[in-house]
Write a protein that holds these residues in place. Structure first.
Motif, PDB file in Angstrom:
ATOM      1  N   LYS A   1       0.822  -1.163  -0.051  1.00  0.00           N
ATOM      2  CA  LYS A   1      -0.027   0.215  -0.058  1.00  0.00           C
ATOM      3  C   LYS A   1       0.695   1.178   0.168  1.00  0.00           C
ATOM      4  O   LYS A   1       0.782   2.306  -0.728  1.00  0.00           O
ATOM      5  CB  LYS A   1      -0.781  -0.074   1.028  1.00  0.00           C
ATOM      6  CG  LYS A   1      -1.989  -0.995   0.948  1.00  0.00           C
ATOM      7  CD  LYS A   1      -2.992  -0.990   2.295  1.00  0.00           C
ATOM      8  CE  LYS A   1      -4.150  -2.131   2.163  1.00  0.00           C
ATOM      9  NZ  LYS A   1      -4.867  -2.038   3.229  1.00  0.00           N
ATOM     10  N   ALA A   2       1.819   1.221   0.776  1.00  0.00           N
ATOM     11  CA  ALA A   2       2.528   2.311   0.995  1.00  0.00           C
ATOM     12  C   ALA A   2       3.494   2.431  -0.596  1.00  0.00           C
ATOM     13  O   ALA A   2       3.662   3.533  -1.145  1.00  0.00           O
ATOM     14  CB  ALA A   2       4.125   2.262   1.817  1.00  0.00           C
ATOM     15  N   GLN A   3       3.889   1.572  -1.122  1.00  0.00           N
ATOM     16  CA  GLN A   3       4.541   1.446  -2.812  1.00  0.00           C
ATOM     17  C   GLN A   3       3.539   2.081  -3.589  1.00  0.00           C
ATOM     18  O   GLN A   3       3.944   2.962  -4.411  1.00  0.00           O
ATOM     19  CB  GLN A   3       4.833  -0.026  -3.224  1.00  0.00           C
ATOM     20  CG  GLN A   3       5.630  -0.064  -4.155  1.00  0.00           C
ATOM     21  CD  GLN A   3       7.157   0.245  -4.311  1.00  0.00           C
ATOM     22  OE1 GLN A   3       7.654   0.999  -3.116  1.00  0.00           O
ATOM     23  NE2 GLN A   3       7.726   0.781  -5.571  1.00  0.00           N
ATOM     24  N   THR A   4       2.076   1.468  -3.689  1.00  0.00           N
ATOM     25  CA  THR A   4       1.181   2.060  -4.582  1.00  0.00           C
ATOM     26  C   THR A   4       0.978   3.693  -4.310  1.00  0.00           C
ATOM     27  O   THR A   4       0.828   4.385  -5.203  1.00  0.00           O
ATOM     28  CB  THR A   4      -0.298   1.376  -4.093  1.00  0.00           C
ATOM     29  OG1 THR A   4       0.011  -0.017  -4.634  1.00  0.00           O
ATOM     30  CG2 THR A   4      -1.159   1.844  -5.047  1.00  0.00           C
ATOM     31  N   GLY A   5       0.965   3.977  -3.038  1.00  0.00           N
ATOM     32  CA  GLY A   5       0.573   5.314  -2.783  1.00  0.00           C
ATOM     33  C   GLY A   5       1.665   6.327  -3.204  1.00  0.00           C
ATOM     34  O   GLY A   5       1.546   7.265  -3.966  1.00  0.00           O
ATOM     35  N   ALA A   6       3.144   5.786  -2.962  1.00  0.00           N
ATOM     36  CA  ALA A   6       4.097   6.501  -3.275  1.00  0.00           C
ATOM     37  C   ALA A   6       4.250   6.710  -4.932  1.00  0.00           C
ATOM     38  O   ALA A   6       4.687   7.732  -5.449  1.00  0.00           O
ATOM     39  CB  ALA A   6       5.548   5.851  -2.715  1.00  0.00           C
ATOM     40  N   THR A   7       3.880   5.686  -5.601  1.00  0.00           N
ATOM     41  CA  THR A   7       4.045   5.588  -6.976  1.00  0.00           C
ATOM     42  C   THR A   7       2.954   6.414  -7.669  1.00  0.00           C
ATOM     43  O   THR A   7       3.079   7.169  -8.483  1.00  0.00           O
ATOM     44  CB  THR A   7       3.665   4.186  -7.595  1.00  0.00           C
ATOM     45  OG1 THR A   7       4.685   3.063  -6.986  1.00  0.00           O
ATOM     46  CG2 THR A   7       3.555   4.202  -9.122  1.00  0.00           C
ATOM     47  N   GLU A   8       1.565   6.729  -6.938  1.00  0.00           N
ATOM     48  CA  GLU A   8       0.838   7.814  -7.535  1.00  0.00           C
ATOM     49  C   GLU A   8       1.250   9.161  -7.320  1.00  0.00           C
ATOM     50  O   GLU A   8       1.114   9.748  -8.142  1.00  0.00           O
ATOM     51  CB  GLU A   8      -0.597   7.647  -6.562  1.00  0.00           C
ATOM     52  CG  GLU A   8      -1.371   6.141  -6.835  1.00  0.00           C
ATOM     53  CD  GLU A   8      -2.439   5.830  -6.038  1.00  0.00           C
ATOM     54  OE1 GLU A   8      -2.630   6.817  -5.105  1.00  0.00           O
ATOM     55  OE2 GLU A   8      -3.248   4.894  -6.446  1.00  0.00           O
ATOM     56  N   VAL A   9       1.796   9.148  -6.134  1.00  0.00           N
ATOM     57  CA  VAL A   9       2.258  10.579  -5.950  1.00  0.00           C
ATOM     58  C   VAL A   9       3.381  10.996  -6.928  1.00  0.00           C
ATOM     59  O   VAL A   9       3.329  12.182  -7.482  1.00  0.00           O
ATOM     60  CB  VAL A   9       2.946  10.836  -4.524  1.00  0.00           C
ATOM     61  CG1 VAL A   9       3.717  12.105  -4.244  1.00  0.00           C
ATOM     62  CG2 VAL A   9       1.938  10.755  -3.379  1.00  0.00           C
TER      63      VAL A   9
END
Length: 321
Positions: A91-99
């Motif tokens: 989830k952190a990886q997905t969130g950082a990727t979106e940012v």
């Protein structure tokens, strides 16, 4: 920033709980591995990569670590396949990727997050160009990111290696007066400060299990005082840095959040900028390259501009968990 700490606490708690039950997931069993396949998983057991797929910069970091710990990819394939559980929080990886995709607009940029309590890399987004790793595959002048440490020697003690493989060759990081660091190194150093001066080796791999079920490797998460053998001195040093960085207005009013905006300039032009934010639960470093005259979505590429926006946006992603 007030919501930063609860979010990071939730991240660590969720990661710990999920890690404890990873083998209960159907897709995590060694029997699910095809003969000769090597499967990389996120910390929650979800698929990160399977051998034969294209290698991203993140996968490249994991594969290099497998070589370093004595379980290289070829050996694992020859042994019939293996399961590699990583430290990456999906989830952190997905969130950082979106940012990075939404705010950096194609600029050289990265988000790196390290858990101070273990050294595990929780998020590693090295940009949008699959050919360039802006988190661990480039070095840039660190500028004011080294100031709280006072000396190159203390950066080395906090976990920054003297040299690293960058672009296929060994590169000196701390040999000159102006430190040349990767964002991963900066996140590592501030993770040590966030852990009250205790350094845990930064790593991507939690454990490796062969197809037959035998554990080949498990990462050690024990820490050591960053300043020699004196825990009190290390803790005192970290406390001084924390007190200074928590006073920055950018950190808001929450007592455990610390931050440091950094700009590296050539005259009046910002060559690149860092935004560092950390608590005892997570050390986050945002890197953005660019010139101060150029704006992205109306925000200048300065430490308090776009990098800070990216850090805050990533923090907001964490609070939704």
């Amino acid at each position: 920033m007030k919501r930063f700490l609860p979010a990071l606490g939730a991240l660590v708690l969720v990661t710990a709980v999920i890690g404890a039950v990873v083998w209960q997931r159907p897709d995590a069993s060694p029997e699910a591995i095809a003969s000769g396949d090597v499967v990389l998983q996120h910390a929650d057991g979800s698929l990160l990569w399977r051998s034969g797929q294209p290698e991203t910069p993140l996968v490249g970091q994991v594969l290099r670590e497998l070589v370093a710990i004595g379980t290289p990819l070829d050996r694992l394939r020859d042994a019939g396949g293996a399961l590699v559980v990583t430290t990456i929080d999906s989830k952190a990886q997905t969130g950082a990727t979106e940012v990075v995709r939404q705010l950096a607009s194609g600029r050289p940029a990265s988000i790196t997050a390290v858990d101070p309590s273990s050294g595990g890399v929780r998020a590693y987004v090295p940009g949008t160009d699959p050919a360039v790793d802006y988190a661990g595959g480039v070095v840039r002048e660190a500028g004011g990111a080294t100031r709280p440490f006072g000396s190159v020697a203390l950066m080395r003690a906090a976990g920054v290696p003297e040299s690293a493989e960058v672009g296929g060759r060994r590169t000196e990081l701390l040999a000159t007066g102006a430190a040349l660091l990767r964002p991963l190194d900066v996140a590592t150093a501030y993770a040590t400060i966030g852990a009250d001066g205790v350094h845990h080796d930064t790593h991507f791999v939690t454990h490796v299990t062969e197809a037959a079920g035998k554990t080949l490797y498990r990462a050690a998460t024990s820490g050591r005082p960053a300043l020699g053998l004196d825990p009190g001195r290390s803790k005192e040093f970290a406390a001084r840095v924390n007190e200074e960085l928590r006073a920055d207005p950018l950190c808001g009013t929450f007592p455990e959040a610390a931050c440091l905006p950094v700009e590296v300039k050539d005259g009046d032009v910002v060559r690149h900028a860092w935004m560092i934010g950390y608590t005892p639960r997570l050390s986050i470093v945002v890197f953005v390259g660019g010139e101060s005259r150029v704006e992205v979505q109306g925000r200048p590429v300065t430490g308090t501009g776009l990098p800070n926006d990216m850090l805050r946006s990533f923090q907001e992603k964490l609070t939704t968990w």
